[in-house]
Design a protein around this motif. Structure first.
Motif, PDB file in Angstrom:
ATOM      1  N   GLY A  25       0.840  -1.189   0.000  1.00 14.83           N
ATOM      2  CA  GLY A  25       0.000   0.000   0.000  1.00 14.83           C
ATOM      3  C   GLY A  25       0.873   1.236   0.000  1.00 14.83           C
ATOM      4  N   HIS A  26       0.266   2.366  -0.125  1.00 10.20           N
ATOM      5  CA  HIS A  26       1.050   3.599  -0.133  1.00 10.20           C
ATOM      6  C   HIS A  26       1.276   4.124   1.285  1.00 10.20           C
ATOM      7  CE1 HIS A  26       2.766   7.334  -1.503  1.00 10.20           C
ATOM      8  NE2 HIS A  26       1.937   7.975  -0.688  1.00 10.20           N
ATOM      9  N   ARG A  27       0.225   4.251   2.051  1.00  7.55           N
ATOM     10  CA  ARG A  27       0.336   4.860   3.384  1.00  7.55           C
ATOM     11  C   ARG A  27       0.455   3.794   4.471  1.00  7.55           C
ATOM     12  NH1 ARG A  27      -1.042  10.343   3.687  1.00  7.55           N
ATOM     13  NH2 ARG A  27      -1.744  11.141   1.678  1.00  7.55           N
ATOM     14  N   LYS A  60       5.951   7.850   3.841  1.00  4.66           N
ATOM     15  CA  LYS A  60       6.845   8.555   4.755  1.00  4.66           C
ATOM     16  C   LYS A  60       8.253   8.549   4.158  1.00  4.66           C
ATOM     17  CE  LYS A  60       3.919   9.449   8.013  1.00  4.66           C
ATOM     18  NZ  LYS A  60       3.619  10.810   8.418  1.00  4.66           N
ATOM     19  N   HIS A  61       9.001   9.596   4.382  1.00  6.25           N
ATOM     20  CA  HIS A  61      10.337   9.694   3.804  1.00  6.25           C
ATOM     21  C   HIS A  61      11.395   9.190   4.768  1.00  6.25           C
ATOM     22  CE1 HIS A  61       9.112  12.776   0.527  1.00  6.25           C
ATOM     23  NE2 HIS A  61       8.440  11.642   0.472  1.00  6.25           N
ATOM     24  N   HIS A  62      11.167   7.999   5.211  1.00  8.20           N
ATOM     25  CA  HIS A  62      12.106   7.272   6.066  1.00  8.20           C
ATOM     26  C   HIS A  62      11.708   5.799   6.007  1.00  8.20           C
ATOM     27  CE1 HIS A  62       8.856   8.573   8.947  1.00  8.20           C
ATOM     28  NE2 HIS A  62       8.796   7.264   9.054  1.00  8.20           N
ATOM     29  N   ALA A  63      12.355   4.983   6.796  1.00 13.20           N
ATOM     30  CA  ALA A  63      12.008   3.559   6.841  1.00 13.20           C
ATOM     31  C   ALA A  63      11.709   3.185   8.282  1.00 13.20           C
ATOM     32  CB  ALA A  63      13.167   2.711   6.309  1.00 13.20           C
ATOM     33  N   THR A  64      10.691   2.356   8.461  1.00 17.09           N
ATOM     34  CA  THR A  64      10.397   1.807   9.782  1.00 17.09           C
ATOM     35  C   THR A  64      10.089   0.325   9.635  1.00 17.09           C
ATOM     36  OG1 THR A  64       8.038   2.376   9.651  1.00 17.09           O
ATOM     37  CG2 THR A  64       9.476   3.952  10.764  1.00 17.09           C
ATOM     38  N   ARG A  65      10.304  -0.379  10.718  1.00 15.99           N
ATOM     39  CA  ARG A  65       9.963  -1.803  10.811  1.00 15.99           C
ATOM     40  C   ARG A  65       9.235  -1.995  12.119  1.00 15.99           C
ATOM     41  NH1 ARG A  65      13.139  -5.282  13.619  1.00 15.99           N
ATOM     42  NH2 ARG A  65      15.011  -4.048  13.210  1.00 15.99           N
ATOM     43  N   SER A  66       8.111  -2.673  12.053  1.00 16.28           N
ATOM     44  CA  SER A  66       7.352  -2.922  13.278  1.00 16.28           C
ATOM     45  C   SER A  66       7.709  -4.277  13.868  1.00 16.28           C
ATOM     46  CB  SER A  66       5.846  -2.895  13.002  1.00 16.28           C
ATOM     47  OG  SER A  66       5.413  -4.111  12.393  1.00 16.28           O
ATOM     48  N   TRP A  67       7.329  -4.443  15.089  1.00 16.71           N
ATOM     49  CA  TRP A  67       7.283  -5.781  15.676  1.00 16.71           C
ATOM     50  C   TRP A  67       6.047  -6.458  15.102  1.00 16.71           C
ATOM     51  CZ3 TRP A  67      11.616  -7.007  17.676  1.00 16.71           C
ATOM     52  CH2 TRP A  67      12.382  -6.080  18.372  1.00 16.71           C
ATOM     53  N   ALA A  91       9.294   1.560   3.579  1.00 15.43           N
ATOM     54  CA  ALA A  91      10.568   1.806   2.906  1.00 15.43           C
ATOM     55  C   ALA A  91      10.357   3.005   1.992  1.00 15.43           C
ATOM     56  CB  ALA A  91      11.030   0.577   2.135  1.00 15.43           C
ATOM     57  N   GLY A  92      10.294   4.187   2.591  1.00 18.54           N
ATOM     58  CA  GLY A  92       9.968   5.392   1.852  1.00 18.54           C
ATOM     59  C   GLY A  92      11.130   6.341   1.702  1.00 18.54           C
ATOM     60  N   GLY A  93      12.344   5.872   1.933  1.00 18.64           N
ATOM     61  CA  GLY A  93      13.493   6.766   1.898  1.00 18.64           C
ATOM     62  C   GLY A  93      14.192   6.828   0.564  1.00 18.64           C
ATOM     63  N   ALA A  94      13.628   6.209  -0.466  1.00 21.60           N
ATOM     64  CA  ALA A  94      14.346   6.132  -1.737  1.00 21.60           C
ATOM     65  C   ALA A  94      14.269   7.420  -2.510  1.00 21.60           C
ATOM     66  CB  ALA A  94      13.795   4.994  -2.594  1.00 21.60           C
ATOM     67  N   GLY A  95      14.116   8.511  -2.142  1.00 19.67           N
ATOM     68  CA  GLY A  95      14.049   9.723  -2.917  1.00 19.67           C
ATOM     69  C   GLY A  95      13.902  10.851  -1.952  1.00 19.67           C
ATOM     70  N   CYS A  96      14.231  10.577  -0.751  1.00 12.61           N
ATOM     71  CA  CYS A  96      14.008  11.514   0.328  1.00 12.61           C
ATOM     72  C   CYS A  96      15.228  12.408   0.484  1.00 12.61           C
ATOM     73  CB  CYS A  96      13.754  10.721   1.590  1.00 12.61           C
ATOM     74  SG  CYS A  96      13.848  11.696   3.054  1.00 12.61           S
ATOM     75  N   ASP A  97      15.185  13.592  -0.103  1.00 16.91           N
ATOM     76  CA  ASP A  97      16.338  14.471   0.040  1.00 16.91           C
ATOM     77  C   ASP A  97      16.242  15.368   1.265  1.00 16.91           C
ATOM     78  OD1 ASP A  97      14.324  16.071  -0.842  1.00 16.91           O
ATOM     79  OD2 ASP A  97      15.385  16.838  -2.587  1.00 16.91           O
ATOM     80  N   GLU A  98      15.102  15.380   1.925  1.00 13.64           N
ATOM     81  CA  GLU A  98      14.989  16.240   3.096  1.00 13.64           C
ATOM     82  C   GLU A  98      15.338  15.530   4.395  1.00 13.64           C
ATOM     83  OE1 GLU A  98      10.673  14.805   2.625  1.00 13.64           O
ATOM     84  OE2 GLU A  98      12.329  15.274   1.306  1.00 13.64           O
ATOM     85  N   CYS A  99      15.660  14.265   4.354  1.00 16.13           N
ATOM     86  CA  CYS A  99      15.937  13.573   5.621  1.00 16.13           C
ATOM     87  C   CYS A  99      17.305  12.900   5.571  1.00 16.13           C
ATOM     88  CB  CYS A  99      14.844  12.578   5.947  1.00 16.13           C
ATOM     89  SG  CYS A  99      14.634  11.281   4.737  1.00 16.13           S
ATOM     90  N   HIS A 100      18.299  13.633   5.132  1.00 16.51           N
ATOM     91  CA  HIS A 100      19.629  13.055   5.003  1.00 16.51           C
ATOM     92  C   HIS A 100      20.390  13.014   6.321  1.00 16.51           C
ATOM     93  CE1 HIS A 100      19.712  17.325   3.962  1.00 16.51           C
ATOM     94  NE2 HIS A 100      20.824  17.366   4.664  1.00 16.51           N
ATOM     95  N   LYS A 101      19.854  13.592   7.380  1.00 19.13           N
ATOM     96  CA  LYS A 101      20.497  13.533   8.688  1.00 19.13           C
ATOM     97  C   LYS A 101      19.643  12.679   9.609  1.00 19.13           C
ATOM     98  CE  LYS A 101      22.894  17.549   9.860  1.00 19.13           C
ATOM     99  NZ  LYS A 101      22.816  18.860  10.497  1.00 19.13           N
ATOM    100  N   ASP A 116      16.480   7.126   9.015  1.00 21.66           N
ATOM    101  CA  ASP A 116      16.247   8.359   8.277  1.00 21.66           C
ATOM    102  C   ASP A 116      17.274   8.588   7.177  1.00 21.66           C
ATOM    103  OD1 ASP A 116      13.952   9.313   9.594  1.00 21.66           O
ATOM    104  OD2 ASP A 116      15.165   9.929  11.290  1.00 21.66           O
ATOM    105  N   TYR A 117      17.697   7.556   6.512  1.00 20.84           N
ATOM    106  CA  TYR A 117      18.660   7.672   5.432  1.00 20.84           C
ATOM    107  C   TYR A 117      17.986   7.353   4.109  1.00 20.84           C
ATOM    108  CZ  TYR A 117      22.115   7.126   9.173  1.00 20.84           C
ATOM    109  OH  TYR A 117      22.859   7.258  10.308  1.00 20.84           O
ATOM    110  N   LEU A 118      18.538   7.891   3.032  1.00 18.06           N
ATOM    111  CA  LEU A 118      18.137   7.415   1.716  1.00 18.06           C
ATOM    112  C   LEU A 118      18.506   5.944   1.661  1.00 18.06           C
ATOM    113  CD1 LEU A 118      19.537  10.325  -0.454  1.00 18.06           C
ATOM    114  CD2 LEU A 118      17.144   9.845  -0.009  1.00 18.06           C
ATOM    115  N   ALA A 119      17.554   5.094   1.412  1.00 17.67           N
ATOM    116  CA  ALA A 119      17.811   3.658   1.494  1.00 17.67           C
ATOM    117  C   ALA A 119      16.851   2.894   0.607  1.00 17.67           C
ATOM    118  CB  ALA A 119      17.675   3.190   2.944  1.00 17.67           C
TER     119      ALA A 119
END
Length: 153
Positions: A25-27, A60-67, A91-101, A116-119
């Protein structure tokens, strides 16, 4: 919803042919800022009813993993060995230029990690009982998160 339920019902009934069930899904339902209630109410029980293994999203412009998560956001365990519940991967960090830190986040109890990395995520399915997921940082190709899920039949 009727289409999705019929598809999940058929897939779950044929686990010998489809040992893994993924929904994309998207969201995301679970984020670092909480739960998206309308998505949880609409889809979570359906995915749990038919034993979906992983719900993949972006947005989201980052990546998360749940339990592994059961009904109403309940964490069912802190292991991916025979998980009882649904694992949510963003896995939303593949084009995220605003969250490089990297940021310091306080995660809700459902989330195991946030990156919070491009990944890019790489899913490897070894067989009907074992899969592995790596999140690879784009800048240096280092694995910044990973997990292995094992389901004994």
């Amino acid at each position: 919803l009727q289409w999705l339920e019929e598809d999940l019902k058929e897939a779950n009934a044929n686990r010998k042919v489809r040992p893994w069930i993924f929904v994309g899904g998207h969201r995301p339902i679970y984020t670092n800022s909480g739960t998206v209630g309308v998505l949880q109410k609409t889809f979570e029980d359906l995915m749990l009813k038919y034993n979906v293994d992983i719900y993949f999203t972006g947005h989201k412009h980052h990546a998360t993993r749940s339990w592994p998560i059961g009904h109403n956001g309940t964490v069912t365990g802190h292991s991916y060995m025979n998980p009882e519940g649904l694992v949510h991967l963003v896995a939303g960090g593949a084009g995220c230029d605003e969250c490089h830190k990297p940021k310091n986040h306080s995660l809700p109890p459902q989330l195991a990690t946030e990156v919070d990395y491009l990944a890019t995520g790489v899913l490897t399915i070894y067989n009907s009982t074992t899969l592995h997921f790596d999140l690879i940082q784009s800048s240096d190709l280092k694995v910044v998160d990973s997990f292995t899920m094992v389901k004994e039949h």
